[in-house]
Write an enzyme that holds these catalytic residues in place. Structure first.
Site, short mmCIF file in Angstrom:
data_model
loop_
_atom_site.label_atom_id
_atom_site.label_comp_id
_atom_site.label_asym_id
_atom_site.label_seq_id
_atom_site.Cartn_x
_atom_site.Cartn_y
_atom_site.Cartn_z
CB CYS A 596 4.64 38.14 -4.28
SG CYS A 596 4.40 36.85 -5.17
CB THR A 597 8.39 36.68 -7.56
OG1 THR A 597 9.50 38.00 -6.89
CG2 THR A 597 9.44 36.10 -8.66
CB ALA A 598 6.29 32.40 -7.30
N GLY A 599 3.27 34.41 -7.06
CA GLY A 599 2.22 34.59 -6.98
C GLY A 599 1.94 33.31 -5.14
CG LEU A 600 3.27 30.34 -6.21
CD1 LEU A 600 3.99 29.14 -6.02
CD2 LEU A 600 1.76 29.56 -6.44
N GLY A 601 3.18 33.14 -1.79
CA GLY A 601 3.48 33.41 -1.21
C GLY A 601 3.43 35.19 -0.16
NE ARG A 602 7.88 37.92 -2.02
CZ ARG A 602 8.67 38.52 -2.47
NH1 ARG A 602 9.30 39.51 -2.33
NH2 ARG A 602 8.51 38.21 -3.88
#
Length: 777
Positions: A596-602
């Protein structure tokens, strides 16, 4: 022990604390007469002389009824090992004491007490699994140390020949005397695949790579009258090549603990050691055991030394003539030397160079003048910066997302450049230092950055400042929305972690060059979950990245959008997203990169759902594996609810009303569309209400009315108590009318604390997801 001092059936290293190594040998009674029993002997190892002690430190003598010793497996801790005999089944030995005062305590293993001779045994790298394979072809996997039986397959092979666990302890490879080889999941014992081979090929031995970067399985293969070492890619289980190393039939195979060297022992006493990186022979000992088949071969845990045994010539310790490894003090010495050399070079350059500080001046040339920045710009360049400065006004405008939204319990939609502080969008008036160092930030989620785009050090001062400021705003909004302190530094470049050998979770690609970085580690599918506003915020040119991936020809870039910071959109979209991911993985093979953007949620959430629905993991086990590899915060509730949605497939029609008071427009935000979207209500003039009818899956939904542009609640519908920011929202609870029904019980189970799926439920989910059409990119 010198060759010829006795008959040794097998040998293995035991690693003890403080880097002390011992060797355990199994002595056979074959040449001692029928009355002499078998015995285990433990010897100390002297690294200076590269030899074992002349006499054992401790000896354990078996009963005559146990028969001959067959093989041994040593636990990675060095405290336990299991020994198999021809008649007594398997025994557990516990090693106590120091090198000069060792004691062996023998124990029975109830599940393996009378199982017959086991031709091979192995512990997983993490020590949590133990596998045995018998002459009768029966394969067992047990949990260690509980001895809970995970797999007991009576007809796994004709007769088990060899076995080995993968580095991450996820897979077990086993070979058969008939030349076949199979892969099993160590967690539940389920079969994964049978390795492909030609009709004239027999796969005899197997060892997984151990260096952590190259996910390979090495196999000793007999191709007619030729012996080769084949290499399989464990992400696809396809054979990617072979090489003739030993050039004669192999009897035993081993790989060093650091994964740098692969060793083969022949049936006539030769030993060759190959460097894995080049697949070239680095050491060859011909006729080491003088024409006798080598029965065991193992690398010393801390020295470039191998221990080999044979029935005829006992145990032999051989020092390898391979390049010595760098020791820690040597590395430090080299670094100090480089630092001193750099300091000297800098000093000389400073003193002698005409093009450095001491620029020669012509007689008529004035001294160099330094330009002083205009005061109106120096505050913006070096001092405190208000993020409501002109260059941010566009990002902060309420039109960017069609207005603001209040906080929500079922998922918050936040613009990267603003925080929702009330019922209306309000600008975030926080200040950010223009030259803030990343070490000053509260870093609570650690990710290993692999720079792949210009860092702030390489950018101009203004660009670096803006990149850092954007990262801070994004991290702040992410923390507020997800309820955990999370930090993402876009300016440091792409970062990622291997979750499984074939699955990576990471942050967004920033430049086409990042595609090449992923190709080098075997990535075949790039799976992007970002929406267009995500890309625009950080200025990522997704078209250039996708065009470059297409031009490469060996990697595919796919998009499956999920709204950032929106838990309900994760729930609603994740079935279609995982369906697309599953089809791509089956089509492309290799390693898959989810971001995703940060690779921490989605991205972590999608990876977990894929592992839960398609790879047989319990959700808690998938979460534990994921968090052990990458610090992140996936939305577990969204995955649970999505699972229940698929299995139950039930919706209810909900009607929401707003009494007409001569208003022009009535809209709803939140609900199942997220706070960044709005649904218009239709005016029913006869009833005098603005009405919305919508089918909703079971669950709790918060929403708010927007009447002529004003955010408000309907006091005639259910509403929440004030949340931590003193906001109040309407909500609707969608439930099964029959709370005692089987469907209600199933949903309660799947959304509970530790959900798991039955085989039938997994089949239902897989069929549902396979039937979903792929959405447009």
């Amino acid at each position: 022990m010198e060759p010829g001092q006795g008959t040794v059936t097998f040998g293995s290293w035991i690693r003890r604390p403080e880097n002390v190594n011992l060797a355990v040998l199994g002595r056979s009674s074959k040449k001692k007469g029928p009355a002499a029993p078998s015995a285990l002997e433990i010897f100390s190892f002297d690294p200076e002389t590269t030899s074992l002690s002349t006499s054992p430190q401790v000896t354990y003598v078996f009963e005559e009824t146990d028969g001959e010793l067959v093989t041994i497996a040593v636990h990675p801790s060095g405290d336990d090992f299991v020994c198999s005999s021809t008649k007594g089944g398997c025994k557990l030995f516990e090693l106590h004491g120091q090198e000069t005062n060792l004691k062996l305590l023998a124990k029975e293993l109830p599940p393996l007490q009378d199982v017959g001779p086991q031709t091979c045994m192995a512990f997983s790298v993490d020590g949590s699994r133990f596998a045995t394979g018998g002459v009768d072809g029966r394969l067992r996997i047990l949990e260690w140390p509980s001895l809970r039986i995970i797999l007991d397959e009576p007809k796994a092979h004709k007769s088990v020949r060899d076995m080995d666990f993968s580095l991450d302890s996820e897979f077990l490879a086993s070979t058969s005397t008939d030349g076949s080889a199979r892969i099993w999941k160590a967690e539940d014992g389920s079969p994964v695949v049978s390795l492909t081979r030609n009709t004239n090929e027999k796969i005899e031995l197997c060892r997984f790579s151990k260096d952590g970067t190259k996910p390979f399985l090495f196999c000793a293969v007999q191709k007619g009258d030729k012996a080769v070492t084949a290499v399989y890619d464990i992400s696809t289980w396809n054979k990617i090549g072979f090489k003739r190393l030993l050039k004669k039939p192999a009897s035993i195979m081993s790989i060093s603990l650091d994964g740098k060297y692969l060793a083969l022992g022949s049936k006539d006493g030769d030993v060759c050691v190959a460097e894995v990186k080049k697949m070239e022979v680095s050491h060859l000992s011909k006729r080491l055991h003088l024409g006798t088949c080598i029965t065991s071969l193992e690398f010393c845990p801390s020295q470039r030394v191998v221990l080999t045994t044979s029935d005829e010539w006992g145990a032999v310790v051989t020092k390898l003539n391979v390049p010595a490894d760098w020791k820690e003090w040597q590395i430090y010495l080299l670094l100090v030397g480089l630092f001193l050399a750099s300091a000297v070079a800098f000093y000389l350059f400073f003193q002698k160079s005409d093009s450095f500080w001491n620029v020669p001046l012509r007689r008529d040339q004035p001294g160099r003048q330094f330009e002083i920045l205009d005061p109106q710009y120096s505050e913006d360049a070096f001092g405190p910066v208000d993020i409501t400065h002109d260059r941010h006004r566009k990002l902060l405008s309420s039109e960017a997302w069609g207005g603001g939204a209040p906080n929500s319990l079922n998922g918050m939609r936040l613009d990267y450049s603003k925080a929702f502080l009330g019922n209306h969008p309000q600008p975030c008036l926080c200040k950010a230092s223009g030259a803030k160092n990343s070490s000053d930030l509260r870093l609570r989620v650690a990710v290993k950055a692999v720079p792949s785009s210009p860092s702030s050090a390489e950018m101009s001062g203004a660009d670096a400042e803006e990149e850092e400021e954007k990262s801070e705003i994004y991290s702040h909004n992410m923390t507020e929305a997800m309820g955990a302190v999370l930090t993402y530094r876009h300016e440091l470049g792409m970062n990622y972690n291997f979750i499984r050998p074939d699955l990576i979770v990471g942050s967004c690609l920033q430049t086409p060059e990042d595609v090449d970085k992923l190709r080098k580690i075997g990535v075949k599918t790039i799976f992007c979950l970002q929406q267009d506003p995500d890309l625009e915020y950080f200025g990522v040119d997704i078209s250039a990245i996708r065009d470059y991936a297409t031009a490469c020809g060996d990697i595919q870039h796919l998009r499956a959008r999920i709204r950032d910071f929106d838990g309900f959109d994760v729930r609603k979209r994740i079935p279609a997203v995982v369906s697309k991911l599953y089809k791509a993985i089956n089509r492309n093979g290799g390693v898959t990169y989810i971001h995703c953007t940060a690779g921490l949620g989605r991205a972590p959430a999608v990876a977990m759902a894929y592992m839960f629905w398609f790879q047989g993991y319990k959700l808690s086990d998938a979460r534990d594996l994921l968090l052990s590899k990458r610090s992140c915060f996936p939305n577990l509730d969204a995955i649970k609810s999505a699972t229940a949605d698929i299995v139950s497939l039930r919706k209810k029609l909900v009607t929401l009303k707003w009494k007409d008071d001569k208003c022009c427009t009535v809209e709803i935000s939140g609900l199942d569309i997220g706070w960044g979207q709005r649904i218009p209500l239709e005016l029913d003039e006869e009833q005098g209400f603005w009405i919305l009818k919508r089918e909703l899956l079971e669950g709790r939904y918060e929403y708010k009315y927007i009447v002529d542009g004003e955010w408000t609640i309907n006091k005639h519908e259910l509403f929440t108590t004030p949340n931590k920011d003193d906001h109040v929202n309407n909500y609707v609870q969608v439930l099964d009318d029959d709370t005692d029904s089987a469907n209600a019980a199933l949903r309660k189970s799947l959304t509970g604390d530790d959900p798991d799926l039955t085989r039938e439920e997994r089949l239902k989910i897989s069929r549902f997801l396979e039937a979903l059409p792929e959405d447009e990119e």
